[in-house]
Design a protein around this motif. Structure first.
Motif, short mmCIF file in Angstrom:
data_model
loop_
_atom_site.label_atom_id
_atom_site.label_comp_id
_atom_site.label_asym_id
_atom_site.label_seq_id
_atom_site.Cartn_x
_atom_site.Cartn_y
_atom_site.Cartn_z
N GLN A 63 -4.03 27.95 -17.83
CA GLN A 63 -4.49 26.52 -17.35
C GLN A 63 -5.35 26.83 -16.36
OE1 GLN A 63 -0.88 24.35 -15.89
NE2 GLN A 63 -0.23 24.21 -17.98
N ARG A 255 -16.30 19.68 -27.84
CA ARG A 255 -16.64 18.38 -27.48
C ARG A 255 -17.57 18.26 -26.50
NH1 ARG A 255 -11.36 17.29 -26.27
NH2 ARG A 255 -12.04 16.01 -24.80
N VAL A 259 -14.19 18.54 -19.57
CA VAL A 259 -14.36 19.15 -18.32
C VAL A 259 -14.89 18.31 -17.33
CG1 VAL A 259 -13.13 21.24 -18.87
CG2 VAL A 259 -15.63 20.91 -18.55
N VAL A 302 4.10 18.67 -11.92
CA VAL A 302 4.54 18.30 -13.35
C VAL A 302 5.88 18.82 -13.56
CG1 VAL A 302 3.88 18.07 -15.87
CG2 VAL A 302 2.08 18.22 -14.15
N SER A 308 1.99 10.87 -11.31
CA SER A 308 0.53 11.26 -11.46
C SER A 308 -0.41 10.75 -10.24
CB SER A 308 -0.13 10.99 -12.87
OG SER A 308 0.09 9.50 -13.23
N PHE B 245 -0.35 10.60 -17.65
CA PHE B 245 -1.62 11.23 -17.18
C PHE B 245 -2.43 10.23 -16.73
CE2 PHE B 245 -2.43 10.45 -21.72
CZ PHE B 245 -3.70 10.02 -21.64
N THR B 246 -3.32 10.42 -15.74
CA THR B 246 -4.44 9.47 -15.42
C THR B 246 -5.91 9.86 -15.53
OG1 THR B 246 -4.29 10.17 -13.01
CG2 THR B 246 -3.15 8.03 -13.51
N SER B 249 -8.94 14.53 -19.06
CA SER B 249 -9.13 16.06 -19.13
C SER B 249 -7.90 16.64 -18.76
CB SER B 249 -10.52 16.03 -18.35
OG SER B 249 -10.24 15.81 -16.96
N LYS B 250 -6.97 16.23 -17.93
CA LYS B 250 -5.82 16.90 -17.67
C LYS B 250 -4.86 17.17 -18.54
CE LYS B 250 -7.43 18.11 -13.28
NZ LYS B 250 -8.85 17.93 -13.66
N SER B 252 -4.05 18.70 -21.31
CA SER B 252 -3.60 20.03 -21.89
C SER B 252 -2.62 20.37 -20.96
CB SER B 252 -4.70 20.66 -22.19
OG SER B 252 -4.52 21.96 -22.89
N GLN B 253 -2.98 20.65 -19.61
CA GLN B 253 -2.03 21.18 -18.82
C GLN B 253 -1.03 20.45 -18.59
OE1 GLN B 253 -2.83 19.96 -14.80
NE2 GLN B 253 -0.88 20.45 -14.40
N ILE B 254 -1.08 19.12 -18.38
CA ILE B 254 0.12 18.19 -18.09
C ILE B 254 1.16 18.13 -19.31
CG2 ILE B 254 0.94 15.75 -17.77
CD1 ILE B 254 -1.42 15.36 -16.21
N GLN B 274 -7.14 11.81 -28.96
CA GLN B 274 -7.66 13.00 -27.91
C GLN B 274 -6.57 13.59 -27.32
OE1 GLN B 274 -10.64 14.50 -28.73
NE2 GLN B 274 -9.47 16.07 -27.77
N ASP B 278 -5.14 17.61 -27.42
CA ASP B 278 -5.09 18.43 -26.23
C ASP B 278 -3.50 18.97 -26.12
OD1 ASP B 278 -7.66 17.93 -25.58
OD2 ASP B 278 -7.35 16.50 -24.29
#
Lengths: 328, 383
Positions: A63, A255, A259, A302, A308, B245-246, B249-250, B252-254, B274, B278
């Motif tokens: 990550q 895409r 990021v 997490v 979140s 998730f909010t 883009s995060k 994948s990690q979450i 999407q 991810d």
């Protein structure tokens, strides 16, 4: 390349008469960083049964790959008293170039990699040249390229993602592993080692410290500050290109909207790792640790099931606290 | 002494992140009934299951058809309509705009322009105010948020301009006073389709993870609600766990961390395509192979479904058809005909066996070569 007499700042960061390992961990280093990291590892290990496992450390490693790799380049940029805000957009555009090259030139991983790295290097060159030759502050130059590169990335395919089908590309940059270590982590380690050698054991590295620590003294000692700075931007752009290859290989597509905002994570890692925003001070291993701290924090929160929104608050507080403690 | 401890610790911490054994493959025990056990003919809701944001009952898009007499009136009116979108960088938005524009063009209505707010409230407010200045007869818009934009949308009605919403209604606006119609996908119905197929892939008493959008948004809330309600009613044995998730883009990690922390999860629902992709990339990295279902269809998610990988199905919206319905509602309003306050566009179940045809239905064009190739390599299951 002629050797130069490093100015005082650089000399301070290069204390003589110590072993290589001591040298990496000593000097102008924020010792609290190690303590913070250790405390965090202990807290999360006690709080979550899933935290302390090889698989989870591989998770964190994977990550943090993108941020870690780009942050190595950003370390050079920030030490030389500049900033690069365009790295996330550069990553997006490089990924689009790599995937489009494989779709339209040749479906070969070398072609994709060359296009991705080349695009990154070009944007870095543009940042460097505009900053040094036109003497525009890098904050503004890279704010411009942040917007321009993102716009181009969105434009080339009219915002559509480009699918990648090359299995070699997936293996080399995303999904392969050697001795159980996933490719993205191997790339991170490779970049970190190369970054350490370049910054701490090469003439160029000493010049970067000189250019950022005391530009006037550096200029009088014959350092080509403009070249040194431009090269730091090129290095960062190229590494953003490498990060784009890893991200697109992992998601099997490039895409244009990926990021967004990641430049802030990169800068936070570098500063957390002991770099001074005013230049002249910083080290690669600290940057990697900074990135790992942020990554571990994200991962642990997490695993603990923290909401979140609260995660963002905790993350912000810890980053500020860590920097406050590590300032000397 | 301290110094050597520090050196040792730093070296260890670095080594910990680099050292690794081979990753364990957690191949899920998916039953044979996975997807194939679902009768496609009876899959998904027959009508609209969800309700509008104010509990309205849904009307069908069929109610918006224009009679010959009405069509003639529209053509004679030489009307002008402006469009204000949240973004134009999504397939979804582009298809909506295409559906609206092509339908309006058929009846001689001009589109004065398409504004893109890029998800920013202040930009959308400026966009709508600028559009009002162009004195169009109508505005079709999707609100970026529900509160800050409300006063500006009220101005639209006050200026005598007809208003049709996509997907949601800002706070305090009511039909027919402030707007003519709101047209949305049946998000709850989409969620139900995803739930039904995911349930077919789950052993008794299994645990499902919901990768949910943590921001209070009507259509995404409805999807997750649709999954939860269907499970409670039809598969009460299944345990639901949720991660929010909010920041998209995060994901994948979450999702990767969520799977690490919850190894009992043997199936996943992601709130749109999407995040599902991810999640899929973090599953691949961890060597996890468990079924995922989602809502919405894009090219990459269609390819994953065609391949027959972990992404089993999606409950797709029909953005083009939604655009057609928005245009029809707008034209009805322009000639003073009453329009339903809320129109729901029915969901479309997409699985490996109908992915090509579904792609055509959703995108109104032939599937691209990449999708056809992916499908051909998975014949006969893929069609």
């Amino acid at each position: 390349m002629t050797d130069i007499q490093s100015p005082a700042k650089a000399a301070a960061a290069q204390p003589g008469g110590r072993s290589a390992l001591q040298h990496l961990l000593q000097g102008e280093r924020p010792y609290m960083l190690y303590v913070a990291f250790a405390v965090m590892l202990i807290v999360f290990s006690l709080a979550s049964p899933w935290f302390l496992s090889i698989d989870n450390f591989l998770n964190i490693g994977r990550q943090t790959t993108l941020v870690s790799i780009i942050a190595v380049g950003m370390t050079f940029v920030i030490i030389s008293r500049q900033i690069d805000l365009s790295v996330a957009s550069t990553l997006a555009l490089s990924g689009m170039s790599a995937s489009l090259a494989m779709a339209f030139v040749a479906n070969n991983w070398v072609v994709g990699a060359a296009a991705g790295l080349g695009t990154g290097a070009l944007i870095g060159l543009l940042n460097g040249v505009l900053t040094t030759r036109l003497e525009i502050p890098s904050f503004l130059v890279t704010l411009g390229t942040l917007s321009g590169a993102r716009g181009l990335a969105l434009m080339v395919t009219n915002t559509k993602p480009v699918i990648i089908t090359n299995e070699y590309y997936f293996a080399i940059f995303g999904e392969g592993s050697v001795l159980g270590i996933p490719a993205p982590i191997l790339w991170t380690l490779g970049v970190t080692i190369a970054g350490i050698l370049l910054l701490h054991y090469s003439v160029y590295g000493r010049r970067v410290y000189a250019a950022g620590g005391n530009p006037t003294a550096a200029l009088y000692s014959g350092v080509h500050i403009k070249q040194v700075t431009t090269l730091a931007f090129v290095l960062t752009g190229t590494l953003a290109g490498l990060a784009s290859l890893i991200l697109s290989a992992r998601s099997h597509a490039a895409r244009p909207d990926v990021v967004q905002g990641m430049e802030l994570d990169v800068i936070a890692s570098v500063i957390l790792g002991g770099c001074s925003l005013f230049g002249g001070r910083g080290f690669v291993l600290g940057t990697l640790l900074g990135s790992l701290i942020i990554g571990t924090l994200n991962n642990g929160l997490v695993l603990l099931g923290v909401s979140s929104s609260l995660q963002l608050v905790i993350k912000g507080a810890i980053i500020v606290a860590a920097v406050a403690f590590t300032r000397r | 002494m301290k110094q050597s401890a520090r050196i040792l610790f730093s070296t260890l911490s670095l080594a910990a992140s680099a050292f690794a054994l081979s990753t364990s493959m957690s191949l899920a025990q998916t039953p044979d009934t996975c997807v194939t056990g679902v009768d496609m003919a009876t899959l998904g809701p027959k009508g609209i299951v969800g309700q509008g944001p104010h509990g309205e009952k849904a009307a069908s898009p069929d109610e918006l058809k224009l009679t010959d007499d009405e069509a003639a009136k529209v053509k004679a009116g030489k009307f002008k309509v402006g469009i204000s979108m949240q973004t134009v960088n999504l397939d979804w938005s582009q298809l909506q705009v295409q559906g609206i524009s092509e339908t309006l063009a058929k009846y001689g209505v001009t589109v004065t322009g398409v504004a893109s707010a890029e998800y920013q409230v202040d930009k959308q407010i400026a966009d709508i105010e600028n559009t009002i200045q162009q004195h169009p007869d109508g505005i079709i818009s999707i609100p970026v948020d529900f509160t800050a934009t409300a006063p500006t949308y009220k101005k639209v009605g006050e200026a005598g301009i007809k208003l049709v919403f996509m997907d949601s209604i800002p706070v305090g606006l009511s039909s027919p006073k402030d707007f003519a119609s709101m047209i949305s996908a049946d998000s709850q119905g989409n969620g139900q389709i995803a739930a039904q197929i995911l349930a077919s892939c789950m052993p008794k008493g299994g645990t499902i993870g919901l990768v949910n959008f943590g921001v209070d948004y009507f259509s995404t809330n409805e999807r997750t609600k649709g999954v939860g309600e269907w499970m409670k009613k039809n598969r009460p044995d299944i345990v639901l766990k949720q991660v929010d998730f909010t920041d998209p883009s995060k994901v994948s990690q979450i999702s990767g961390d969520f799977l690490t922390g919850n190894p009992d999860v043997k199936g996943l629902f992601a709130v749109w395509d999407q995040p599902a992709l991810d999640t899929l990339s973090s599953m691949r990295a961890q060597g996890i192979d468990i079924p995922i279902t989602t809502v919405d269809l894009g090219l990459q998610s269609a390819i994953e479904i065609a391949k027959g990988g972990p992404l089993k199905a999606t409950g797709s919206q029909r953005p083009y058809d939604q655009g057609v319905a928005e245009a029809l509602a707008m034209m009805k309003a322009l000639i003073g005909q009453p329009t339903p306050a809320w129109v729901g566009v029915q969901s479309l179940p997409v699985v490996q066996s109908n992915v090509l045809e579904s792609f055509k239905t959703v995108f109104h064009k032939d599937p691209p070569a990449e999708l056809v190739d992916a499908c051909n390599s998975a014949k006969p299951k893929c069609n």
